[in-house]
Design a protein around this motif. Structure first.
Motif, PDB file in Angstrom:
ATOM      1  N   TYR A 280       0.852  -1.186   0.000  1.00  0.00           N
ATOM      2  CA  TYR A 280       0.000   0.000   0.000  1.00  0.00           C
ATOM      3  C   TYR A 280       0.885   1.231   0.000  1.00  0.00           C
ATOM      4  O   TYR A 280       1.883   1.305   0.733  1.00  0.00           O
TER       5      TYR A 280
ATOM      6  N   SER B 254      -4.330   6.934  -3.547  1.00  0.00           N
ATOM      7  CA  SER B 254      -4.314   5.779  -2.652  1.00  0.00           C
ATOM      8  C   SER B 254      -4.129   4.534  -3.513  1.00  0.00           C
ATOM      9  O   SER B 254      -4.984   4.208  -4.339  1.00  0.00           O
TER      10      SER B 254
ATOM     11  N   SER C  31      -3.334   0.560  -3.588  1.00  0.00           N
ATOM     12  CA  SER C  31      -3.237  -0.723  -2.891  1.00  0.00           C
ATOM     13  C   SER C  31      -3.035  -1.846  -3.897  1.00  0.00           C
ATOM     14  O   SER C  31      -3.492  -1.772  -5.040  1.00  0.00           O
TER      15      SER C  31
ATOM     16  N   HIS D 237     -11.188   3.482   0.669  1.00  0.00           N
ATOM     17  CA  HIS D 237      -9.957   4.252   0.826  1.00  0.00           C
ATOM     18  C   HIS D 237     -10.211   5.311   1.899  1.00  0.00           C
ATOM     19  O   HIS D 237     -11.085   6.156   1.749  1.00  0.00           O
TER      20      HIS D 237
ATOM     21  N   ARG E   9      -5.147   4.759   4.639  1.00  0.00           N
ATOM     22  CA  ARG E   9      -5.154   3.296   4.642  1.00  0.00           C
ATOM     23  C   ARG E   9      -6.285   2.838   3.719  1.00  0.00           C
ATOM     24  O   ARG E   9      -7.119   3.647   3.281  1.00  0.00           O
TER      25      ARG E   9
ATOM     26  N   SER F 228      -5.046  -2.295   5.369  1.00  0.00           N
ATOM     27  CA  SER F 228      -3.652  -2.184   4.923  1.00  0.00           C
ATOM     28  C   SER F 228      -2.849  -1.498   6.018  1.00  0.00           C
ATOM     29  O   SER F 228      -3.405  -1.011   7.021  1.00  0.00           O
TER      30      SER F 228
END
Length: 206
Positions: A122, A135, A137, A148, A185, A198
């Motif tokens: 991530y 973001s 991942s 997100h 995250r 994450s």
């Protein structure tokens, strides 16, 4: 022991297809070491096939009586196949290869779905435009969606994360405050309510 299921659909077959499938099953089970003592016997199956085929030939003139007799013999043949199918499943004891050797169609067994896991990687990057973050991942095979999430660093103690729902592992988070540090995250959601997170990444917004 794996649970096997037969999927032949004899009742939906046309008369010629039914007679052919029945003969194929007869030939597959004959001298098959996996099914040394078939019940019903192969003689009973062969008799049901021959009687049905003979009745089928008499239906050429569309006589109602002959048609009724043919339908009756068809039901007897299907019942014989169903009973033989039960025997095959019992003798196979979950062995799919053995079951397939009978000539019956065996439904494929589903492999168990792997468990939901956290993303292997991530990262958070500045976006193409001011006040944006990317973001990013890695995908999780059994995930159905990704949330997100972000929160200002100084507000982390509140635990109130902002969320951008998405079906993708990548997302653009917009309308952030320039110069502010954010913790980010991704929350991964599974099909049965599972949740994994994450690692948290930190970034100052440009």
């Amino acid at each position: 022991m794996k649970q096997l299921t037969i999927t032949n659909g004899f009742t939906k077959m046309s008369d010629p297809v039914l007679s052919n499938r029945a003969q194929q099953i007869h030939d597959h089970i004959k001298d098959n070491v996996n099914f040394a003592d078939p019940q019903p016997t192969l003689t009973e199956l062969k008799d049901a096939i021959d009687v049905f085929c003979a009745a089928l030939l008499k239906c050429k003139d569309a006589d109602r009586l002959n048609l009724a007799i043919k339908n009756q013999k068809r039901e007897i043949l299907i019942d014989t196949l169903h009973l033989l199918g039960d025997y095959v499943l019992f003798k196979s004891a979950g062995n799919r290869v053995a079951a397939l050797s009978s000539g019956f169609s065996i439904k494929k067994t589903r492999a168990p779905r792997p468990p939901l896991t956290k993303p292997e990687s991530y990262a958070v990057e500045n976006g193409s435009n001011p006040c944006e973050l990317k973001s990013i991942s890695s995908t999780v095979p059994v995930a159905i969606s990704y949330n997100h999430q972000y929160i200002e660093a100084e507000l982390l103690h509140t635990g109130i994360w902002q969320t951008v729902p998405s079906t993708r592992a990548h997302c653009i988070i917009r309308h952030l405050k320039s110069g502010v540090i954010y913790h980010c995250r991704v929350e991964v959601l599974g099909s049965h309510g599972q949740v994994m997170y994450s690692d948290i990444q930190t970034r100052r917004v440009a």
